[in-house]
Design an enzyme around this catalytic site. Structure first.
Site, mmCIF file in Angstrom:
data_model
loop_
_atom_site.group_PDB
_atom_site.id
_atom_site.type_symbol
_atom_site.label_atom_id
_atom_site.label_comp_id
_atom_site.label_asym_id
_atom_site.label_seq_id
_atom_site.Cartn_x
_atom_site.Cartn_y
_atom_site.Cartn_z
ATOM 1 N N SER A 12 22.837 7.173 12.496
ATOM 2 C CA SER A 12 23.819 7.937 11.727
ATOM 3 C C SER A 12 25.170 7.925 12.431
ATOM 4 O O SER A 12 25.312 8.426 13.549
ATOM 5 C CB SER A 12 23.349 9.382 11.557
ATOM 6 O OG SER A 12 24.421 10.143 11.047
ATOM 7 N N HIS A 37 23.566 4.575 8.552
ATOM 8 C CA HIS A 37 23.566 5.789 7.739
ATOM 9 C C HIS A 37 24.956 6.420 7.802
ATOM 10 O O HIS A 37 25.479 6.688 8.883
ATOM 11 C CB HIS A 37 22.496 6.746 8.268
ATOM 12 C CG HIS A 37 22.303 7.965 7.435
ATOM 13 N ND1 HIS A 37 21.544 7.971 6.285
ATOM 14 C CD2 HIS A 37 22.759 9.233 7.582
ATOM 15 C CE1 HIS A 37 21.529 9.184 5.761
ATOM 16 N NE2 HIS A 37 22.272 9.969 6.530
ATOM 17 N N ASP A 39 27.292 9.552 6.521
ATOM 18 C CA ASP A 39 27.223 10.921 6.000
ATOM 19 C C ASP A 39 28.547 11.345 5.393
ATOM 20 O O ASP A 39 29.535 11.506 6.095
ATOM 21 C CB ASP A 39 26.838 11.880 7.120
ATOM 22 C CG ASP A 39 25.384 11.709 7.521
ATOM 23 O OD1 ASP A 39 24.525 11.849 6.645
ATOM 24 O OD2 ASP A 39 25.121 11.414 8.706
ATOM 25 N N MET A 41 30.564 14.227 3.508
ATOM 26 C CA MET A 41 30.527 15.687 3.304
ATOM 27 C C MET A 41 31.871 16.166 2.769
ATOM 28 O O MET A 41 32.919 15.685 3.209
ATOM 29 C CB MET A 41 30.236 16.387 4.630
ATOM 30 C CG MET A 41 29.002 15.860 5.350
ATOM 31 S SD MET A 41 28.656 16.829 6.832
ATOM 32 C CE MET A 41 27.314 15.880 7.550
ATOM 33 N N HIS A 70 24.891 8.660 2.296
ATOM 34 C CA HIS A 70 24.269 9.954 1.978
ATOM 35 C C HIS A 70 25.368 10.896 1.497
ATOM 36 O O HIS A 70 26.200 11.344 2.286
ATOM 37 C CB HIS A 70 23.578 10.448 3.265
ATOM 38 C CG HIS A 70 22.991 11.811 3.174
ATOM 39 N ND1 HIS A 70 22.564 12.510 4.289
ATOM 40 C CD2 HIS A 70 22.739 12.632 2.117
ATOM 41 C CE1 HIS A 70 22.080 13.680 3.906
ATOM 42 N NE2 HIS A 70 22.188 13.782 2.609
ATOM 43 N N MET A 72 26.691 14.193 0.545
ATOM 44 C CA MET A 72 26.523 15.652 0.594
ATOM 45 C C MET A 72 27.768 16.268 -0.022
ATOM 46 O O MET A 72 28.593 16.895 0.644
ATOM 47 C CB MET A 72 26.337 16.108 2.051
ATOM 48 C CG MET A 72 24.960 15.760 2.589
ATOM 49 S SD MET A 72 24.924 15.748 4.392
ATOM 50 C CE MET A 72 25.517 14.096 4.694
ATOM 51 N N MET A 141 15.436 15.897 3.930
ATOM 52 C CA MET A 141 16.237 16.524 4.985
ATOM 53 C C MET A 141 15.311 17.365 5.855
ATOM 54 O O MET A 141 14.637 18.273 5.365
ATOM 55 C CB MET A 141 17.314 17.445 4.388
ATOM 56 C CG MET A 141 18.489 16.740 3.727
ATOM 57 S SD MET A 141 19.272 15.425 4.685
ATOM 58 C CE MET A 141 19.779 16.307 6.163
ATOM 59 N N GLY A 146 24.775 19.101 7.136
ATOM 60 C CA GLY A 146 26.124 19.535 7.496
ATOM 61 C C GLY A 146 26.540 19.104 8.893
ATOM 62 O O GLY A 146 27.708 18.831 9.125
ATOM 63 N N GLY A 148 25.254 17.116 12.821
ATOM 64 C CA GLY A 148 24.295 16.397 13.638
ATOM 65 C C GLY A 148 23.776 17.298 14.750
ATOM 66 O O GLY A 148 24.296 18.400 14.962
ATOM 67 N N GLY A 149 22.748 16.848 15.425
ATOM 68 C CA GLY A 149 22.274 17.531 16.628
ATOM 69 C C GLY A 149 21.513 18.824 16.390
ATOM 70 O O GLY A 149 21.380 19.632 17.305
ATOM 71 N N ASP A 180 15.831 12.604 7.676
ATOM 72 C CA ASP A 180 17.162 12.786 8.254
ATOM 73 C C ASP A 180 17.272 14.175 8.873
ATOM 74 O O ASP A 180 17.190 15.181 8.169
ATOM 75 C CB ASP A 180 18.186 12.612 7.122
ATOM 76 C CG ASP A 180 19.631 12.646 7.588
ATOM 77 O OD1 ASP A 180 19.871 12.737 8.800
ATOM 78 O OD2 ASP A 180 20.515 12.582 6.712
ATOM 79 N N GLY A 182 17.263 15.700 13.230
ATOM 80 C CA GLY A 182 16.420 16.010 14.380
ATOM 81 C C GLY A 182 15.370 14.960 14.697
ATOM 82 O O GLY A 182 14.355 15.261 15.333
#
Ligand code: DX5
Ligand code: ZN
Length: 227
Positions: A12, A37, A39, A41, A70, A72, A141, A146, A148-149, A180, A182
């Site tokens: 990602s 990937h 993201d 948003m 992706h 969002m 998900m 919203g 990462g980490g 997607d 963790g």
């Protein structure tokens, strides 16, 4: 039991260095990433704001990898064409914002991309029951989208298992499940054993001192659990 699927690694870009995206992409591409990937948003559907079609277009110029976009965002229908034109090969949309999901999936396919449906952690599996024949992949998900980490939500494993059963019962063993949030060398084998085969990982790759080695560890752990 369904035949064993290849494990696809999708780093990602959200956790990559945005000031050096080209170099970060080259590192994971050389290390054998299968997809990138991306993201997207909008600050409405999720609290963060990231990137749009111009950046996807720029990324497309520097990589041969398929771009897994992706979305969002609250109004994905308004931007499907722009993202596919910019270079998206896979486009996933959240079931939570789409009153006409069936139509959206067919629009993505008509544009020439693979169509995925994303489920938030609180969204039940039944939300996609009626479009099992229309989608190309399912994205589960395993964190609230919203950022990462974040920490993997353990309940996701059961959900993946239920989706895999639903897909297989419908004769859709060609449909891959992507996960997607963790994902690392500890959680990857859990989701793969439950039936996932596309693994998104941001923090566990790009935030590590040696991203290629980190990706290799996740892939090896996943392969050990592949069904
Ligand atoms: C979160 C994004 C993810 C994110 C995953 O909303 O959809 O793709 O980058 O990051 P990690 O792998 O760090 O949880
Ligand atoms: Zn994502």
């Amino acid at each position: 039991m369904s035949p064993s699927r290849p494990i696809l690694m999708a780093p990602s870009l959200l956790s990559a260095d945005f000031a050096a995206l080209g170099a970060s992409i080259r590192v994971v591409e050389d290390a054998g990433a299968d997809l990138l990937h991306v993201d997207v948003m909008d600050g409405h559907f999720v609290p963060n704001i990231t990137i749009g079609p111009p950046v996807v277009k720029a990324v497309k110029r520097v990589t041969g990898l398929p771009l897994d976009v992706h979305l969002m965002i609250e109004r994905p229908d308004d931007y499907l064409e722009a993202f596919v034109e910019a270079g998206a090969s896979l486009v996933s949309v959240h079931v939570e914002v789409l009153a006409h999901l069936h139509r959206t999936l067919h629009r993505i396919k008509a544009l020439g991309a693979r169509a995925g449906v994303v489920l938030n952690p609180a969204t039940p599996v039944s939300a996609i029951e009626e479009v099992v024949g229309d989608l190309d992949f399912v994205l589960v998900m395993s964190v609230n989208p919203g950022f990462g980490g974040q920490r993997f939500i353990a309940r996701s494993v059961e959900k993946i298992r239920a989706i895999r059963q639903m897909l297989d019962a419908a004769g859709r063993d060609d449909v891959a499940i992507e996960v997607d949030g963790g994902i690392d060398a500890t959680t990857a084998p859990l989701v793969v054993a439950a039936g996932a085969s596309m693994l998104v990982a941001g923090n566990a790759i790009f935030a590590q001192p040696d991203p290629p080695a980190a990706m290799a560890r996740i892939r090896a752990a996943a392969l050990g659990a592949a069904r």
